[in-house]
Design a protein around this motif. Sequence first.
Motif, PDB file in Angstrom:
ATOM      1  N   VAL A   1       0.852  -1.194   0.000  1.00 35.12           N
ATOM      2  CA  VAL A   1       0.000   0.000   0.000  1.00 35.12           C
ATOM      3  C   VAL A   1       0.883   1.237   0.000  1.00 35.12           C
ATOM      4  N   PRO A   2       0.834   2.079  -1.038  1.00 36.14           N
ATOM      5  CA  PRO A   2       1.678   3.292  -1.061  1.00 36.14           C
ATOM      6  C   PRO A   2       1.041   4.407  -0.238  1.00 36.14           C
ATOM      7  N   LEU A   3       1.712   4.846   0.805  1.00 35.13           N
ATOM      8  CA  LEU A   3       1.247   5.937   1.650  1.00 35.13           C
ATOM      9  C   LEU A   3       2.412   6.847   1.976  1.00 35.13           C
ATOM     10  N   SER A   4       2.118   8.132   2.099  1.00 36.65           N
ATOM     11  CA  SER A   4       3.146   9.062   2.554  1.00 36.65           C
ATOM     12  C   SER A   4       3.402   8.841   4.040  1.00 36.65           C
ATOM     13  N   ALA A   5       4.522   9.374   4.519  1.00 34.23           N
ATOM     14  CA  ALA A   5       4.871   9.180   5.927  1.00 34.23           C
ATOM     15  C   ALA A   5       3.846   9.855   6.835  1.00 34.23           C
ATOM     16  N   SER A   6       3.373  11.046   6.481  1.00 32.22           N
ATOM     17  CA  SER A   6       2.386  11.741   7.310  1.00 32.22           C
ATOM     18  C   SER A   6       1.068  10.993   7.348  1.00 32.22           C
ATOM     19  N   ALA A   7       0.605  10.511   6.190  1.00 31.22           N
ATOM     20  CA  ALA A   7      -0.640   9.749   6.152  1.00 31.22           C
ATOM     21  C   ALA A   7      -0.519   8.451   6.948  1.00 31.22           C
ATOM     22  N   LEU A   8       0.641   7.826   6.881  1.00 30.83           N
ATOM     23  CA  LEU A   8       0.846   6.584   7.617  1.00 30.83           C
ATOM     24  C   LEU A   8       0.815   6.814   9.119  1.00 30.83           C
ATOM     25  N   CYS A   9       1.441   7.902   9.585  1.00 30.67           N
ATOM     26  CA  CYS A   9       1.439   8.207  11.021  1.00 30.67           C
ATOM     27  C   CYS A   9       0.033   8.533  11.504  1.00 30.67           C
ATOM     28  N   PHE A  10      -0.714   9.287  10.720  1.00 38.55           N
ATOM     29  CA  PHE A  10      -2.094   9.593  11.091  1.00 38.55           C
ATOM     30  C   PHE A  10      -2.933   8.322  11.148  1.00 38.55           C
ATOM     31  N   LEU A  11      -2.767   7.459  10.166  1.00 44.84           N
ATOM     32  CA  LEU A  11      -3.520   6.212  10.135  1.00 44.84           C
ATOM     33  C   LEU A  11      -3.142   5.305  11.299  1.00 44.84           C
ATOM     34  N   ALA A  12      -1.860   5.287  11.657  1.00 42.51           N
ATOM     35  CA  ALA A  12      -1.426   4.465  12.787  1.00 42.51           C
ATOM     36  C   ALA A  12      -2.018   4.975  14.092  1.00 42.51           C
ATOM     37  N   GLY A  13      -2.089   6.302  14.266  1.00 43.39           N
ATOM     38  CA  GLY A  13      -2.712   6.835  15.465  1.00 43.39           C
ATOM     39  C   GLY A  13      -4.211   6.609  15.495  1.00 43.39           C
ATOM     40  N   PHE A  14      -4.853   6.638  14.336  1.00 42.14           N
ATOM     41  CA  PHE A  14      -6.301   6.420  14.272  1.00 42.14           C
ATOM     42  C   PHE A  14      -6.671   4.989  14.614  1.00 42.14           C
ATOM     43  N   GLY A  15      -5.874   4.042  14.151  1.00 39.49           N
ATOM     44  CA  GLY A  15      -6.164   2.630  14.410  1.00 39.49           C
ATOM     45  C   GLY A  15      -5.081   1.993  15.265  1.00 39.49           C
ATOM     46  N   VAL A  16      -4.998   2.429  16.519  1.00 43.19           N
ATOM     47  CA  VAL A  16      -3.941   1.936  17.406  1.00 43.19           C
ATOM     48  C   VAL A  16      -4.053   0.431  17.603  1.00 43.19           C
ATOM     49  N   ASP A  17      -5.264  -0.061  17.817  1.00 40.62           N
ATOM     50  CA  ASP A  17      -5.441  -1.493  18.063  1.00 40.62           C
ATOM     51  C   ASP A  17      -5.001  -2.317  16.858  1.00 40.62           C
ATOM     52  N   GLY A  18      -5.342  -1.857  15.644  1.00 39.37           N
ATOM     53  CA  GLY A  18      -4.933  -2.595  14.458  1.00 39.37           C
ATOM     54  C   GLY A  18      -3.425  -2.607  14.276  1.00 39.37           C
ATOM     55  N   VAL A  19      -2.742  -1.511  14.639  1.00 39.14           N
ATOM     56  CA  VAL A  19      -1.283  -1.468  14.526  1.00 39.14           C
ATOM     57  C   VAL A  19      -0.641  -2.457  15.490  1.00 39.14           C
ATOM     58  N   PHE A  20      -1.162  -2.540  16.694  1.00 41.35           N
ATOM     59  CA  PHE A  20      -0.601  -3.494  17.645  1.00 41.35           C
ATOM     60  C   PHE A  20      -0.841  -4.931  17.196  1.00 41.35           C
ATOM     61  N   GLN A  21      -1.976  -5.201  16.596  1.00 40.02           N
ATOM     62  CA  GLN A  21      -2.211  -6.541  16.057  1.00 40.02           C
ATOM     63  C   GLN A  21      -1.238  -6.856  14.925  1.00 40.02           C
ATOM     64  N   ALA A  22      -0.988  -5.841  14.067  1.00 39.22           N
ATOM     65  CA  ALA A  22      -0.021  -6.046  12.990  1.00 39.22           C
ATOM     66  C   ALA A  22       1.387  -6.255  13.552  1.00 39.22           C
ATOM     67  N   LEU A  23       1.740  -5.527  14.613  1.00 37.75           N
ATOM     68  CA  LEU A  23       3.052  -5.717  15.241  1.00 37.75           C
ATOM     69  C   LEU A  23       3.183  -7.110  15.846  1.00 37.75           C
ATOM     70  N   GLU A  24       2.123  -7.608  16.446  1.00 31.32           N
ATOM     71  CA  GLU A  24       2.169  -8.965  16.982  1.00 31.32           C
ATOM     72  C   GLU A  24       2.345  -9.994  15.871  1.00 31.32           C
ATOM     73  N   GLY A  25       1.637  -9.777  14.731  1.00 30.08           N
ATOM     74  CA  GLY A  25       1.828 -10.697  13.602  1.00 30.08           C
ATOM     75  C   GLY A  25       3.228 -10.619  13.032  1.00 30.08           C
ATOM     76  N   LEU A  26       3.794  -9.402  12.949  1.00 32.58           N
ATOM     77  CA  LEU A  26       5.164  -9.259  12.460  1.00 32.58           C
ATOM     78  C   LEU A  26       6.159  -9.913  13.415  1.00 32.58           C
ATOM     79  N   MET A  27       5.923  -9.768  14.710  1.00 32.90           N
ATOM     80  CA  MET A  27       6.805 -10.395  15.693  1.00 32.90           C
ATOM     81  C   MET A  27       6.764 -11.907  15.578  1.00 32.90           C
ATOM     82  N   GLN A  28       5.597 -12.476  15.340  1.00 39.71           N
ATOM     83  CA  GLN A  28       5.496 -13.924  15.195  1.00 39.71           C
ATOM     84  C   GLN A  28       6.230 -14.420  13.961  1.00 39.71           C
ATOM     85  N   ARG A  29       6.206 -13.625  12.865  1.00 43.82           N
ATOM     86  CA  ARG A  29       6.911 -14.045  11.656  1.00 43.82           C
ATOM     87  C   ARG A  29       8.419 -13.892  11.795  1.00 43.82           C
ATOM     88  N   VAL A  30       8.855 -12.786  12.436  1.00 41.11           N
ATOM     89  CA  VAL A  30      10.290 -12.532  12.539  1.00 41.11           C
ATOM     90  C   VAL A  30      10.959 -13.524  13.482  1.00 41.11           C
TER      91      VAL A  30
END
Length: 415
Positions: free
Chosen positions: A374-403
């Motif tokens: 998904v192509p996003l600018s850095a500002s749009a990405l930061c705003f989206l991450a703050g808007f969906g905090v729960d989804g970001v943490f779920q994505a971080l947990e999935g990334l941690m499981q893969r890494v």
Amino acid sequence: MPDDAKPATIAAQPQASVEVSAAGQIQDFIFARELSEVYLLLDNVSMSTGKSLPAAPQEGDDETQDLIAQICQIGWPPTGTTADRAQQAAVLLRARDTLNSAAAPATGATIAFTLLVAGEGGGLTGGARRREPAAPSAASVWAPGVGWGEGDAPSRVSLAIMAFPNLRREARRFQTAIPIIVCALFGMFLMTSWLSWDIAVGNSALAEWTKVKASFTQQAADSSANAPAPAAPARPGQPTSQQQQGERDMAFANANLKHWLEFWQVILGGPKDIPCSGACPPDLAADVNEKWAGEILNVLGGAVLPTLYGLLGAGAAVVRTMSARIRESLLSPRHLQLTFVQLTLGALIGGCIGLFVTPSGAPSSAAPGLLGSVPLSASALCFLAGFGVDGVFQALEGLMQRVFNVADPTKKPQT
């Protein structure tokens, strides 16, 4: 009976009467709270399009009377014998349980708290314009006008006060915090917009300076490599040579960069005097401005601005969620603390999201990351991450499981 025992017996009778009276007042107070909560639940269910009141029993059912009809038969205040009042209390308890199921996910407590915060006439704030609603007491729970001001008709807010008098203090805190949060977010929006504009101006001035400097350096190298050509006569107001035109462009670019840098030098305390052994080179001040501007832009664009956008996104999510909870009568006192927690997490995620993506918005590694493709600018990405905090943490947990090749704890092992 001895004479000395008679006064003690006579004195004990008024004490017993007082205890019985106090017990009756407490029972009336509890009964009033239960009846007020049932009325609030009935009002919420009847006003909601997706909810419905319990259906009347059909013939052959165990209950001989409709629950709603039984509630309507209860007097205000309750009358009858002790057995009748006990039967009415049992009806209220059964009705409260049934209506809580019908009003789900709202409950009597959330309906009352939402009314106190943002009910008719502004909740408690609207009542304060007339007179502070009095909390009902055990001694005067059935007195005329209890729960509302003199001359005012009873309202949903007065029922909420009577049903949950302990929520008034939390409701006032919520009413005070809501405009503060909204005004703070508006100020944060203005500051974020100004900082974004200032960073864009600084990047433009630095890019222009770098471009003009590189062009002038290349022209100087070409001029030294070739034999000098005879200079043509210059017209008034025009540069005498290509080198002078390049020097003029460099002066303009350096002035623009220095003008942008002056504000941040005052705020951050930039270098005042440049120490030199002997005479300083003429281009040293311009080079220092270039490096100083690059460092400031990196800090502002890489740390400060993402944090502000994350906080702004979390604030937008908080306001949106709070509006939905008020609309659905789901507000509770703990949501104020959860609001500050979400704002803190939004600022944290906004400042740290740059660790996982490049400035262009692409993943920072070849492996699938948080964004995928998904192509996003850095500002749009930061705003989206703050808007969906729960989804970001779920994505971080999935990334941690893969890494780290960690098994998903939600999945049961196959046997």
